[in-house]
Design a protein around this motif. Structure first.
Motif, PDB file in Angstrom:
ATOM      1  N   PRO A 273       0.830  -1.224   0.000  1.00 32.25           N
ATOM      2  CA  PRO A 273       0.000   0.000   0.000  1.00 32.25           C
ATOM      3  C   PRO A 273       0.856   1.262   0.000  1.00 32.25           C
ATOM      4  O   PRO A 273       1.771   1.408   0.793  1.00 32.25           O
ATOM      5  CB  PRO A 273      -0.809  -0.124   1.301  1.00 32.25           C
ATOM      6  CG  PRO A 273      -0.839  -1.586   1.600  1.00 32.25           C
ATOM      7  CD  PRO A 273       0.481  -2.119   1.115  1.00 32.25           C
ATOM      8  N   HIS A 274       0.539   2.186  -0.900  1.00 28.50           N
ATOM      9  CA  HIS A 274       1.285   3.447  -0.968  1.00 28.50           C
ATOM     10  C   HIS A 274       1.070   4.287   0.289  1.00 28.50           C
ATOM     11  O   HIS A 274       1.914   5.116   0.645  1.00 28.50           O
ATOM     12  CB  HIS A 274       0.848   4.245  -2.199  1.00 28.50           C
ATOM     13  CG  HIS A 274       1.224   3.609  -3.501  1.00 28.50           C
ATOM     14  ND1 HIS A 274       2.529   3.548  -3.956  1.00 28.50           N
ATOM     15  CD2 HIS A 274       0.475   2.983  -4.453  1.00 28.50           C
ATOM     16  CE1 HIS A 274       2.566   2.935  -5.120  1.00 28.50           C
ATOM     17  NE2 HIS A 274       1.334   2.572  -5.453  1.00 28.50           N
ATOM     18  N   CYS A 275      -0.044   4.069   0.971  1.00 25.82           N
ATOM     19  CA  CYS A 275      -0.335   4.883   2.147  1.00 25.82           C
ATOM     20  C   CYS A 275       0.609   4.595   3.307  1.00 25.82           C
ATOM     21  O   CYS A 275       0.578   5.304   4.315  1.00 25.82           O
ATOM     22  CB  CYS A 275      -1.788   4.682   2.577  1.00 25.82           C
ATOM     23  SG  CYS A 275      -2.213   2.981   3.021  1.00 25.82           S
ATOM     24  N   PHE A 276       1.441   3.537   3.195  1.00 28.58           N
ATOM     25  CA  PHE A 276       2.417   3.284   4.258  1.00 28.58           C
ATOM     26  C   PHE A 276       3.338   4.483   4.446  1.00 28.58           C
ATOM     27  O   PHE A 276       3.883   4.680   5.528  1.00 28.58           O
ATOM     28  CB  PHE A 276       3.244   2.037   3.926  1.00 28.58           C
ATOM     29  CG  PHE A 276       2.603   0.759   4.380  1.00 28.58           C
ATOM     30  CD1 PHE A 276       1.286   0.724   4.813  1.00 28.58           C
ATOM     31  CD2 PHE A 276       3.319  -0.434   4.392  1.00 28.58           C
ATOM     32  CE1 PHE A 276       0.683  -0.441   5.229  1.00 28.58           C
ATOM     33  CE2 PHE A 276       2.735  -1.614   4.815  1.00 28.58           C
ATOM     34  CZ  PHE A 276       1.417  -1.615   5.229  1.00 28.58           C
ATOM     35  N   GLY A 277       3.538   5.243   3.408  1.00 30.82           N
ATOM     36  CA  GLY A 277       4.383   6.426   3.528  1.00 30.82           C
ATOM     37  C   GLY A 277       3.757   7.528   4.351  1.00 30.82           C
ATOM     38  O   GLY A 277       4.417   8.515   4.675  1.00 30.82           O
TER      39      GLY A 277
ATOM     40  N   GLN B  12      12.404   4.969   7.139  1.00 31.70           N
ATOM     41  CA  GLN B  12      13.223   4.364   6.105  1.00 31.70           C
ATOM     42  C   GLN B  12      13.128   2.850   6.097  1.00 31.70           C
ATOM     43  O   GLN B  12      13.457   2.218   5.096  1.00 31.70           O
ATOM     44  CB  GLN B  12      14.690   4.789   6.276  1.00 31.70           C
ATOM     45  CG  GLN B  12      14.918   6.277   6.036  1.00 31.70           C
ATOM     46  CD  GLN B  12      16.360   6.662   6.213  1.00 31.70           C
ATOM     47  OE1 GLN B  12      17.224   5.810   6.430  1.00 31.70           O
ATOM     48  NE2 GLN B  12      16.646   7.948   6.112  1.00 31.70           N
ATOM     49  N   THR B  13      12.696   2.248   7.219  1.00 29.09           N
ATOM     50  CA  THR B  13      12.549   0.794   7.238  1.00 29.09           C
ATOM     51  C   THR B  13      11.490   0.333   6.259  1.00 29.09           C
ATOM     52  O   THR B  13      11.500  -0.803   5.801  1.00 29.09           O
ATOM     53  CB  THR B  13      12.192   0.289   8.649  1.00 29.09           C
ATOM     54  OG1 THR B  13      10.945   0.872   9.034  1.00 29.09           O
ATOM     55  CG2 THR B  13      13.257   0.672   9.646  1.00 29.09           C
ATOM     56  N   LEU B  14      10.545   1.217   5.905  1.00 30.58           N
ATOM     57  CA  LEU B  14       9.517   0.844   4.939  1.00 30.58           C
ATOM     58  C   LEU B  14      10.096   0.681   3.544  1.00 30.58           C
ATOM     59  O   LEU B  14       9.502   0.027   2.689  1.00 30.58           O
ATOM     60  CB  LEU B  14       8.408   1.898   4.919  1.00 30.58           C
ATOM     61  CG  LEU B  14       7.560   2.012   6.180  1.00 30.58           C
ATOM     62  CD1 LEU B  14       6.586   3.163   6.054  1.00 30.58           C
ATOM     63  CD2 LEU B  14       6.822   0.718   6.454  1.00 30.58           C
ATOM     64  N   THR B  15      11.250   1.300   3.297  1.00 29.09           N
ATOM     65  CA  THR B  15      11.879   1.200   1.982  1.00 29.09           C
ATOM     66  C   THR B  15      12.888   0.069   1.912  1.00 29.09           C
ATOM     67  O   THR B  15      13.515  -0.133   0.879  1.00 29.09           O
ATOM     68  CB  THR B  15      12.577   2.520   1.633  1.00 29.09           C
ATOM     69  OG1 THR B  15      13.636   2.758   2.579  1.00 29.09           O
ATOM     70  CG2 THR B  15      11.606   3.684   1.659  1.00 29.09           C
ATOM     71  N   ASP B  16      13.045  -0.682   3.012  1.00 29.09           N
ATOM     72  CA  ASP B  16      13.980  -1.794   3.048  1.00 29.09           C
ATOM     73  C   ASP B  16      13.275  -3.049   2.544  1.00 29.09           C
ATOM     74  O   ASP B  16      12.324  -3.526   3.183  1.00 29.09           O
ATOM     75  CB  ASP B  16      14.486  -2.005   4.472  1.00 29.09           C
ATOM     76  CG  ASP B  16      15.576  -3.066   4.544  1.00 29.09           C
ATOM     77  OD1 ASP B  16      15.846  -3.701   3.506  1.00 29.09           O
ATOM     78  OD2 ASP B  16      16.141  -3.267   5.626  1.00 29.09           O
TER      79      ASP B  16
ATOM     80  N   GLY C  87       6.028  -4.277  -6.435  1.00 29.94           N
ATOM     81  CA  GLY C  87       5.974  -2.825  -6.365  1.00 29.94           C
ATOM     82  C   GLY C  87       7.005  -2.256  -5.423  1.00 29.94           C
ATOM     83  O   GLY C  87       7.564  -2.959  -4.577  1.00 29.94           O
ATOM     84  N   ALA C  88       7.273  -0.943  -5.563  1.00 35.06           N
ATOM     85  CA  ALA C  88       8.279  -0.278  -4.728  1.00 35.06           C
ATOM     86  C   ALA C  88       7.941  -0.475  -3.257  1.00 35.06           C
ATOM     87  O   ALA C  88       6.773  -0.479  -2.880  1.00 35.06           O
ATOM     88  CB  ALA C  88       8.316   1.206  -5.070  1.00 35.06           C
TER      89      ALA C  88
ATOM     90  N   CYS D  52       5.144  -4.697 -10.361  1.00 34.70           N
ATOM     91  CA  CYS D  52       3.821  -5.267 -10.525  1.00 34.70           C
ATOM     92  C   CYS D  52       3.432  -5.203 -11.996  1.00 34.70           C
ATOM     93  O   CYS D  52       3.606  -4.172 -12.646  1.00 34.70           O
ATOM     94  CB  CYS D  52       2.781  -4.512  -9.690  1.00 34.70           C
ATOM     95  SG  CYS D  52       3.009  -4.695  -7.917  1.00 34.70           S
ATOM     96  N   SER D  53       2.926  -6.300 -12.517  1.00 34.18           N
ATOM     97  CA  SER D  53       2.465  -6.298 -13.901  1.00 34.18           C
ATOM     98  C   SER D  53       1.168  -5.512 -13.998  1.00 34.18           C
ATOM     99  O   SER D  53       0.453  -5.356 -13.010  1.00 34.18           O
ATOM    100  CB  SER D  53       2.257  -7.733 -14.375  1.00 34.18           C
ATOM    101  OG  SER D  53       1.180  -8.329 -13.670  1.00 34.18           O
ATOM    102  N   PRO D  54       0.840  -5.004 -15.175  1.00 29.18           N
ATOM    103  CA  PRO D  54      -0.433  -4.275 -15.330  1.00 29.18           C
ATOM    104  C   PRO D  54      -1.628  -5.115 -14.914  1.00 29.18           C
ATOM    105  O   PRO D  54      -2.602  -4.592 -14.410  1.00 29.18           O
ATOM    106  CB  PRO D  54      -0.464  -3.947 -16.831  1.00 29.18           C
ATOM    107  CG  PRO D  54       0.970  -3.960 -17.253  1.00 29.18           C
ATOM    108  CD  PRO D  54       1.637  -5.006 -16.403  1.00 29.18           C
ATOM    109  N   HIS D  55      -1.508  -6.436 -15.113  1.00 28.83           N
ATOM    110  CA  HIS D  55      -2.622  -7.312 -14.722  1.00 28.83           C
ATOM    111  C   HIS D  55      -2.830  -7.298 -13.219  1.00 28.83           C
ATOM    112  O   HIS D  55      -3.954  -7.241 -12.727  1.00 28.83           O
ATOM    113  CB  HIS D  55      -2.346  -8.738 -15.189  1.00 28.83           C
ATOM    114  CG  HIS D  55      -3.353  -9.730 -14.705  1.00 28.83           C
ATOM    115  ND1 HIS D  55      -4.645  -9.792 -15.198  1.00 28.83           N
ATOM    116  CD2 HIS D  55      -3.274 -10.683 -13.730  1.00 28.83           C
ATOM    117  CE1 HIS D  55      -5.304 -10.746 -14.581  1.00 28.83           C
ATOM    118  NE2 HIS D  55      -4.507 -11.305 -13.689  1.00 28.83           N
ATOM    119  N   GLU D  56      -1.703  -7.300 -12.433  1.00 33.74           N
ATOM    120  CA  GLU D  56      -1.816  -7.305 -10.980  1.00 33.74           C
ATOM    121  C   GLU D  56      -2.336  -5.981 -10.465  1.00 33.74           C
ATOM    122  O   GLU D  56      -3.091  -5.927  -9.504  1.00 33.74           O
ATOM    123  CB  GLU D  56      -0.443  -7.602 -10.358  1.00 33.74           C
ATOM    124  CG  GLU D  56      -0.006  -9.040 -10.552  1.00 33.74           C
ATOM    125  CD  GLU D  56       1.412  -9.257 -10.067  1.00 33.74           C
ATOM    126  OE1 GLU D  56       2.209  -8.301 -10.148  1.00 33.74           O
ATOM    127  OE2 GLU D  56       1.723 -10.357  -9.610  1.00 33.74           O
TER     128      GLU D  56
END
Length: 294
Positions: A139-143, A191-195, A207-208, A214-218
């Motif tokens: 999830p991008h919201c982790f940031g 920064q641990t979220l980026t590890d 995904g990052a 992630c493929s477009p299908h995923e």
């Protein structure tokens, strides 16, 4: 009578299941880690608003997390790592445990996606999801987890300083906290979220910050599922409407236009009602006669 605030039975090699009566105790800290407890984790018998720390890690628990755990709304530390707990990560963890500081699900059998509801734990400072079978994108919201931007960790109550033998995995190395979660440094928590090692052994995540894209299908599978379900819903309701119209007008329409059939239906209903009336009247008469004879 002295209130029992802390129950520390960790590292004793205890076996068997957790007694349900423990959930009824007004505890602030329950430490049952590093034993040989097994079986499914029993459900609490009711809301427990006193429990703040719950450490069940390093045992042999299996099955899914009880839904009644959502009653522990004031939990700040929740560690069930190193077990065999399965199923999806419950969405209610993020919705109900809004005061969480540390959440550790390390080395279990969790499957499915990481719920976006975890982002509602704004005070979360330690998150360990490694060594599971999670899938999908991170999830991008982790940031947006503000708790990981703070410069220091904190404990919920100074009376319990010295408790919380909690293990955290950072960069593949297990570290154990034998006193508290306090530190004066760790301002780089976010920064641990980026590890990538934080999500280790979850081969289906993508995904990052992971190198696997992630493929477009995923990325669009969920939207595709929703889009494909829309026509199905339309046809479903259309079938219901057609079935109702056919059944209703198929009977009512015939009766409206066929006078002979309509009369026969009414005669049939009248005869049936007469028969029912006779049967009921005979039964009632027999019961009266029986009572009079008695």
């Amino acid at each position: 009578m002295v209130d029992l605030y802390v129950l520390d039975l960790s590292k004793n090699g205890l076996t068997g299941k957790i007694p349900k009566c423990l959930w009824n105790m007004s505890l602030y800290v329950m430490l049952l880690s590093s034993n040989r407890l097994s079986g499914a984790i029993p459900s609490p018998l009711g809301p427990n608003l006193s429990l703040r720390w719950l450490l069940l890690n390093n045992n042999n628990f299996n099955g899914e997390l009880p839904g009644a755990f959502r009653y522990f709304r004031l939990l700040t530390v929740f560690d069930i790592g190193e077990n065999k707990i399965s199923g999806n990560i419950p969405k209610w963890i993020g919705k109900k445990f809004t005061s969480l500081i540390a959440l550790r699900l390390h080395k279990n059998n969790f499957t499915g996606r990481i719920p976006h509801s975890l982002c509602k734990c704004s005070d979360l400072q330690i998150l360990d999801l490694a060594h599971n079978n999670l899938t999908g994108s991170i999830p991008h919201c982790f940031g947006e987890l503000n708790g990981m931007k703070k410069k220091s960790f904190y404990t919920f109550d100074s009376r319990f300083s010295g408790y919380g033998n909690m293990t955290q995995v950072i960069k593949g190395v297990a570290l154990e906290y034998t006193k508290t979660l306090q530190t004066n440094s760790k301002g780089n928590q976010l920064q641990t979220l980026t590890d990538p090692l934080m999500y280790a052994d979850n081969p289906y995540l993508c995904g990052a910050p992971l190198p696997k894209e992630c493929s477009p299908h995923e990325n669009t599978s969920k939207n595709k599922d929703e889009n494909t379900n829309e026509p199905n819903k339309v046809w479903f309701y259309l079938d219901i409407a057609c079935g109702f119209a056919t059944g209703f007008w198929g009977i009512i329409g015939v009766l409206l236009f066929k006078k002979e059939w309509r009369h026969k239906l009414f005669m049939f209903c009248e005869v049936a009602m007469d028969k029912i009336y006779v049967v009921v009247a005979v039964r009632v008469l027999k019961m009266k006669r029986g009572r009079e004879a008695a």
